[in-house]
Write a protein that holds these residues in place. Structure first.
Motif, PDB file in Angstrom:
ATOM      1  N   LEU A 128       0.850  -1.181   0.000  1.00 41.47           N
ATOM      2  CA  LEU A 128       0.000   0.000   0.000  1.00 41.47           C
ATOM      3  C   LEU A 128       0.886   1.232   0.000  1.00 41.47           C
ATOM      4  CD1 LEU A 128      -2.565  -1.075   2.757  1.00 41.47           C
ATOM      5  CD2 LEU A 128      -2.855  -1.239   0.279  1.00 41.47           C
ATOM      6  N   ARG A 129       0.588   2.167  -0.893  1.00 43.65           N
ATOM      7  CA  ARG A 129       1.392   3.389  -0.998  1.00 43.65           C
ATOM      8  C   ARG A 129       0.446   4.580  -1.034  1.00 43.65           C
ATOM      9  NH1 ARG A 129       5.579   1.467  -5.855  1.00 43.65           N
ATOM     10  NH2 ARG A 129       6.397  -0.372  -4.789  1.00 43.65           N
ATOM     11  N   VAL A 145      -4.213   9.956  -2.235  1.00 43.82           N
ATOM     12  CA  VAL A 145      -4.324   8.896  -3.230  1.00 43.82           C
ATOM     13  C   VAL A 145      -3.695   7.635  -2.653  1.00 43.82           C
ATOM     14  CG1 VAL A 145      -3.612   8.108  -5.524  1.00 43.82           C
ATOM     15  CG2 VAL A 145      -4.286  10.498  -5.174  1.00 43.82           C
ATOM     16  N   LEU A 146      -4.435   6.522  -2.752  1.00 43.44           N
ATOM     17  CA  LEU A 146      -3.916   5.214  -2.381  1.00 43.44           C
ATOM     18  C   LEU A 146      -3.569   4.444  -3.646  1.00 43.44           C
ATOM     19  CD1 LEU A 146      -3.465   2.602  -0.702  1.00 43.44           C
ATOM     20  CD2 LEU A 146      -5.949   2.259  -0.781  1.00 43.44           C
ATOM     21  N   GLU A 147      -2.354   3.906  -3.670  1.00 45.41           N
ATOM     22  CA  GLU A 147      -1.950   2.968  -4.715  1.00 45.41           C
ATOM     23  C   GLU A 147      -1.892   1.602  -4.044  1.00 45.41           C
ATOM     24  OE1 GLU A 147       1.165   3.524  -8.108  1.00 45.41           O
ATOM     25  OE2 GLU A 147       2.254   2.760  -6.370  1.00 45.41           O
ATOM     26  N   GLU A 148      -2.760   0.695  -4.477  1.00 43.01           N
ATOM     27  CA  GLU A 148      -2.906  -0.596  -3.808  1.00 43.01           C
ATOM     28  C   GLU A 148      -2.592  -1.734  -4.768  1.00 43.01           C
ATOM     29  OE1 GLU A 148      -6.171  -2.828  -0.964  1.00 43.01           O
ATOM     30  OE2 GLU A 148      -6.871  -1.321  -2.399  1.00 43.01           O
ATOM     31  N   PHE A 149      -1.598  -2.530  -4.410  1.00 37.71           N
ATOM     32  CA  PHE A 149      -1.244  -3.672  -5.243  1.00 37.71           C
ATOM     33  C   PHE A 149      -2.183  -4.835  -4.944  1.00 37.71           C
ATOM     34  CE2 PHE A 149       2.351  -1.044  -5.877  1.00 37.71           C
ATOM     35  CZ  PHE A 149       2.909  -1.431  -7.083  1.00 37.71           C
ATOM     36  N   PRO A 154       3.912  -5.912 -11.475  1.00 36.81           N
ATOM     37  CA  PRO A 154       3.921  -4.448 -11.292  1.00 36.81           C
ATOM     38  C   PRO A 154       2.673  -3.762 -11.813  1.00 36.81           C
ATOM     39  CG  PRO A 154       5.500  -5.129 -12.988  1.00 36.81           C
ATOM     40  CD  PRO A 154       5.029  -6.374 -12.309  1.00 36.81           C
ATOM     41  N   THR A 155       1.916  -4.436 -12.682  1.00 36.74           N
ATOM     42  CA  THR A 155       0.682  -3.840 -13.198  1.00 36.74           C
ATOM     43  C   THR A 155      -0.562  -4.307 -12.446  1.00 36.74           C
ATOM     44  OG1 THR A 155       0.655  -5.569 -14.892  1.00 36.74           O
ATOM     45  CG2 THR A 155       1.602  -3.450 -15.507  1.00 36.74           C
ATOM     46  N   ASP A 156      -0.377  -5.149 -11.426  1.00 34.91           N
ATOM     47  CA  ASP A 156      -1.505  -5.567 -10.589  1.00 34.91           C
ATOM     48  C   ASP A 156      -1.730  -4.492  -9.527  1.00 34.91           C
ATOM     49  OD1 ASP A 156      -1.724  -7.939 -11.990  1.00 34.91           O
ATOM     50  OD2 ASP A 156      -0.546  -9.101 -10.561  1.00 34.91           O
ATOM     51  N   VAL A 157      -2.392  -3.421  -9.925  1.00 33.83           N
ATOM     52  CA  VAL A 157      -2.470  -2.264  -9.042  1.00 33.83           C
ATOM     53  C   VAL A 157      -3.726  -1.462  -9.354  1.00 33.83           C
ATOM     54  CG1 VAL A 157      -1.075  -0.832 -10.608  1.00 33.83           C
ATOM     55  CG2 VAL A 157      -1.138  -0.276  -8.183  1.00 33.83           C
ATOM     56  N   ARG A 158      -4.266  -0.826  -8.337  1.00 33.35           N
ATOM     57  CA  ARG A 158      -5.383   0.094  -8.516  1.00 33.35           C
ATOM     58  C   ARG A 158      -5.068   1.365  -7.736  1.00 33.35           C
ATOM     59  NH1 ARG A 158      -9.142  -0.137  -4.064  1.00 33.35           N
ATOM     60  NH2 ARG A 158     -10.876   0.393  -5.431  1.00 33.35           N
ATOM     61  N   ARG A 159      -5.650   2.471  -8.171  1.00 29.12           N
ATOM     62  CA  ARG A 159      -5.451   3.746  -7.483  1.00 29.12           C
ATOM     63  C   ARG A 159      -6.799   4.401  -7.250  1.00 29.12           C
ATOM     64  NH1 ARG A 159      -1.963   3.025 -11.516  1.00 29.12           N
ATOM     65  NH2 ARG A 159       0.208   2.647 -10.910  1.00 29.12           N
ATOM     66  N   ALA A 176     -10.600   0.180   7.535  1.00 27.49           N
ATOM     67  CA  ALA A 176     -10.901   1.495   8.117  1.00 27.49           C
ATOM     68  C   ALA A 176     -10.526   2.642   7.188  1.00 27.49           C
ATOM     69  CB  ALA A 176     -10.177   1.649   9.456  1.00 27.49           C
ATOM     70  N   VAL A 177      -9.878   2.331   6.077  1.00 23.85           N
ATOM     71  CA  VAL A 177      -9.569   3.354   5.071  1.00 23.85           C
ATOM     72  C   VAL A 177     -10.806   3.530   4.196  1.00 23.85           C
ATOM     73  CG1 VAL A 177      -8.102   3.968   3.122  1.00 23.85           C
ATOM     74  CG2 VAL A 177      -7.114   2.788   5.090  1.00 23.85           C
ATOM     75  N   ARG A 178     -11.329   4.725   4.186  1.00 22.98           N
ATOM     76  CA  ARG A 178     -12.578   4.989   3.473  1.00 22.98           C
ATOM     77  C   ARG A 178     -12.295   5.439   2.043  1.00 22.98           C
ATOM     78  NH1 ARG A 178     -16.008   9.474   2.895  1.00 22.98           N
ATOM     79  NH2 ARG A 178     -14.633  10.810   4.137  1.00 22.98           N
TER      80      ARG A 178
END
Length: 666
Positions: A128-129, A145-149, A154-159, A176-178
């Motif tokens: 999580l970034r 912005v959350l970058e979540e793998f 490396p392309t298995d990610v959503r933002r 708990a992250v909304r």
């Protein structure tokens, strides 16, 4: 008293350690209450970035001790990694720590204060970034912005835009992250709330576009539950790049768009200052800022053609008045508080400094009269000459003619020394520097790495080849499907022009570059006979594999613009790749690589070197543990610079004193 020595043999007080110690610049400026804060590099502390504050008495303090490293890895290049406010108990800052990429809250004035985590860890992929945080104390949240793998690739990610509770309840609970809205787009910037809190604005784009190709400007309503509802695109598109968006104090929407071919400013869709110059740039990092609205209705701007200057724009008259001072280049970071503006600027005689501009003297009358926008002063990271400035290079801004009569912008740094001169019958060696990106630009500022060479009698030519930013969209687009052609031709054209006019020695030309510049260097060595040698730094060497799983998500489809869609032009990928033409290289080279590089991974270098096996091409490969894409540790930069100089000495017939000899394999 002048002394005569051959080029490359001049003794210099600028050694590699000095150049390394002054590498990097302040970034991410902001205000915490009345105080200006920013991040700053520490090459001698493992390459970390610290958070610095300027207190009321003018003292600069590093807020966080080692090993805290304020830096995000979102999209690998990161972005704005911190935010802060001032409260009754003192400052409250939220920052991203590089090692674990968690968000932390820190109140430095509290007794026994230590940073406390706000976000959880994740064992999946890159984890999580977080980037571009904004504090909303009334909601008890940090919006970012959350970058979540979601997998190991490396392309298995959503933002997605999210709200992280300030109370720490999400430190071990991803639930708990909304999430503020659905992740409809591959890439997003952090949402900005309107002054009345009823609307939010952000930028978004999708593969295969890069943000300088086309982005969408999205506005949504803020619902009672704090989610972003009914998002709608109000500007932008596949061929319109919106680089930044902000709310003005009066609730109007400001943004920078290149719909005319230049990034200009707009207010609610209407142009404020239509000019053939840039008021923004390429969005390589989330949270870059080229303009900042002021409470009095004026707008602080970084603008220009080529170099970016700091000015104050009057949106009613469309006039821009530039800040007085010696700075000729400003970075893409601005902050405003009341009438105060904080920026980061430099010049060919000074490194990047934190500068404060008071906009109060600026009024409608002074805008029309051309009166400077108020006093500007250095408030942080003040430039101090580490050596006699007589050793600094004296650059020239040049425009050359390339193939087809196209313009090529360049900065020429002739050899320069306060005492030594070369024999009158000798021409100097020159190194052509190809910048990274490639959608970027070489800035005309004091760089002790350049001075390291010029003060020894080696000229440097920085080439802002076709595709570089700062010169309008047409110039930027000239690299579309032409990467490895236009950039290589432009660098060669500048090199040969310098030789033809008697500025450089035709037989002693070299080329170097990092990242995309490393690509240009490698292609130059495999397709031209212009250069006697080259230095290839964390490069792209194998197009087909780089674009199909070896690089990070952000640039994983970049080649569709730079080269063309692989499915349609596979032969072009093979034709352009240095890997496929390693047998053509005849010039000695140095290859430098970080082993932790997620953007241009070391496997590219290893594959290239394997193709050279059995061939007697003098070369050296140095791989650095703990370094990623862009060297940050002082000891790495020292070794890299000395190795580069030794390569030129051996190949170009130079004799620099006191430089360890680089062992070249054959």
């Amino acid at each position: 008293m002048e002394r005569t020595l051959p080029y490359g043999a001049w003794p210099s007080v600028i050694d590699a350690a000095l150049a390394a110690a002054h590498d990097g610049q302040p970034e991410a400026v902001g205000f915490v209450g009345e105080e200006a804060w920013w991040t700053e590099p520490r090459p001698t502390e493992g390459g970390r970035r610290t958070l610095v504050r300027r207190t009321a008495d003018g003292t600069e303090e590093s807020v966080l001790p080692p090993p805290w490293n304020v830096r995000s890895r979102v999209m690998e290049y990161g972005g704005r990694p911190w935010t802060g406010v001032s409260g009754p108990e003192g400052p409250l800052v939220v920052f991203v720590n590089f090692a674990d990429q968690r968000l932390y809250a820190y109140e430095p004035a509290a007794t026994g204060a230590e940073p406390r985590p706000l976000s959880p860890l994740s064992p999946v992929g890159g984890g999580l970034r977080w980037v571009d945080p904004q504090l909303h104390l009334d909601r008890g949240e940090v919006w970012c912005v959350l970058e979540e793998f979601t997998g190991d690739a490396p392309t298995d990610v959503r933002r997605v835009a999210v709200a992280v509770p300030l109370d720490g309840s999400a430190a071990h609970d991803r639930g708990a992250v909304r999430e503020l809205n659905h992740a409809r787009h591959r890439f997003v910037t952090g949402p900005r709330l309107s002054p009345d809190g009823r609307r939010a604005v952000w930028l978004a784009w999708d593969h295969p576009r890069m943000p300088w190709d086309g982005t969408e400007l999205i506005v949504a309503e803020v619902a009672d539950d704090g989610t972003l509802r009914e998002p709608r695109t109000v500007a932008g598109g596949p061929e319109e790049s919106i680089a930044q968006a902000e709310w003005a104090p009066d609730g109007s929407l400001l943004y920078a768009s290149d719909r005319t071919g230049w990034w200009n400013l707009y207010r609610d869709g209407e142009p404020l200052c239509p000019r053939e110059e840039e008021f923004a740039g390429p969005l390589w990092k989330v949270g870059l800022r080229w303009f900042a609205p002021l409470e009095n209705g004026l707008i602080a701007v970084v603008h220009g053609r080529g170099a970016g200057r700091l000015g104050i724009l009057d949106p009613e008259s469309g006039e821009v008045v530039d800040a007085a001072g010696p700075w000729t280049e400003f970075a893409a970071t601005l902050a405003a508080h009341g009438s105060r503006v904080v920026a980061v600027g430099a010049s060919p005689r000074s490194s990047y400094e934190v500068i404060e501009l008071d906009s109060r003297p600026h009024d409608r009358k002074s805008a029309h009269s051309g009166t400077p926008a108020g006093p500007a002063r250095v408030i942080g990271a003040a430039h101090k000459d580490p050596v006699d400035p007589a050793y600094y290079p004296e650059p020239q801004i040049r425009t050359f003619t390339g193939p087809g009569g196209r313009e090529i912008h360049a900065h020429i740094y002739p050899p320069h020394h306060p005492v030594h001169r070369a024999p009158t019958d000798e021409l100097p060696p020159y190194v052509l520097w190809a910048h990274g990106g490639p959608t970027s630009r070489a800035a005309l500022v004091l760089d002790l790495e350049i001075a390291y060479f010029t003060s020894r009698g080696i000229g440097v030519a920085e080439v802002n080849y076709g595709g570089s930013t700062g010169y309008g969209r047409e110039y930027r687009n000239s690299l579309r499907e032409q990467w490895g052609v236009v950039d290589v031709e432009d660098c060669a054209a500048v090199a040969l022009a310098l030789a033809d006019e008697g500025t450089a020695d035709r037989d002693r030309l070299a080329v170097r570059g990092g990242s995309a510049g490393g690509w240009t260097t490698a292609v130059s060595l495999t397709t031209t006979d212009v250069y006697a040698c080259g230095t290839i730094i964390y490069p792209v060497l194998d197009l087909a594999n780089w674009g199909s799983g070896e690089t990070h998500d952000f640039e994983s489809r970049y080649l569709e613009t730079l080269v063309g869609p692989y499915a349609q032009v596979p032969a072009r990928y093979a034709e352009r790749s240095p890997l496929e033409h390693a047998d053509r290289i005849t010039a000695p080279f140095l290859l430098l690589q970080g082993l932790d590089d997620a953007i241009c991974p070391p496997v590219q270098c290893e594959r290239f070197l394997a193709r050279l096996a059995g061939r007697s091409i003098p070369h050296a490969y140095i791989a650095f543990e703990g370094e990623g894409h862009g060297f940050r540790r002082a000891e790495t930069m020292v070794r890299a610079l000395e190795a580069e100089l030794s390569l030129y000495a051996q190949v170009l017939g130079l004799n620099p004193p006191g430089i360890p000899e680089l062992e070249l394999s054959r």
